[in-house]
Design an enzyme around this catalytic site. Structure first.
Site, PDB file in Angstrom:
ATOM      1  N   ARG A 171      43.376  31.338  30.552  1.00  0.00           N
ATOM      2  CA  ARG A 171      42.693  31.880  29.384  1.00  0.00           C
ATOM      3  C   ARG A 171      42.022  33.227  29.670  1.00  0.00           C
ATOM      4  NH1 ARG A 171      38.765  27.904  26.810  1.00  0.00           N
ATOM      5  NH2 ARG A 171      38.748  29.581  25.287  1.00  0.00           N
ATOM      6  N   CYS A 172      41.953  33.601  30.941  1.00  0.00           N
ATOM      7  CA  CYS A 172      41.277  34.835  31.359  1.00  0.00           C
ATOM      8  C   CYS A 172      42.295  35.970  31.465  1.00  0.00           C
ATOM      9  CB  CYS A 172      40.596  34.606  32.704  1.00  0.00           C
ATOM     10  SG  CYS A 172      39.933  36.099  33.459  1.00  0.00           S
ATOM     11  N   SER A 173      42.051  37.056  30.765  1.00  0.00           N
ATOM     12  CA  SER A 173      42.990  38.186  30.785  1.00  0.00           C
ATOM     13  C   SER A 173      43.111  38.794  32.186  1.00  0.00           C
ATOM     14  CB  SER A 173      42.575  39.249  29.775  1.00  0.00           C
ATOM     15  OG  SER A 173      41.320  39.809  30.104  1.00  0.00           O
TER      16      SER A 173
END
Length: 113
Positions: free
Chosen positions: A9-11
């Protein structure tokens, strides 16, 4: 082979993964929010990074601010806090052999190749 402690979920974590894939690196992905490292594993990661436990904590996370900030915690207690609340662990972490880096910015993961 590179081990990547990854949060999809973390870019920044996704970007680090992409950079390693572009280099043709074989990657073991560990989704640490689903399967947090053990106390011993986290200690080893911290040693490989060459940092203190507090340097691996996302101190701007609400859980940290509400439950731990301002307390005089030992290194062991900080590690326990990250295991109990894995979203407090800075990400991504890439490990290859005896070298490890926090992928902030993501291109830092290339330093271990």
């Amino acid at each position: 082979m590179t081990t990547l402690y990854h949060n999809p979920r973390c870019s920044k974590s996704r970007e680090a993964l992409h950079l390693l894939e572009e280099e043709g690196e074989t990657i073991e992905i560990i989704k640490y929010l689903e399967k947090p490292p053990s106390h011993q594993e986290l200690k080893q990661i911290i040693e490989l990074l060459g940092i203190g436990p507090i340097e691996l904590v996302r101190t701007q996370e609400t859980d940290w601010k509400e439950n731990y900030k301002g307390k005089n915690l030992t290194d062991e207690e900080i590690i326990d806090a990250m295991i109990e609340n894995p979203k407090l662990i800075e990400r991504p972490i890439a490990i290859k052999g005896t070298h490890a880096v926090i992928g902030r910015p993501p291109k830092k993961v290339l330093d271990i190749l």
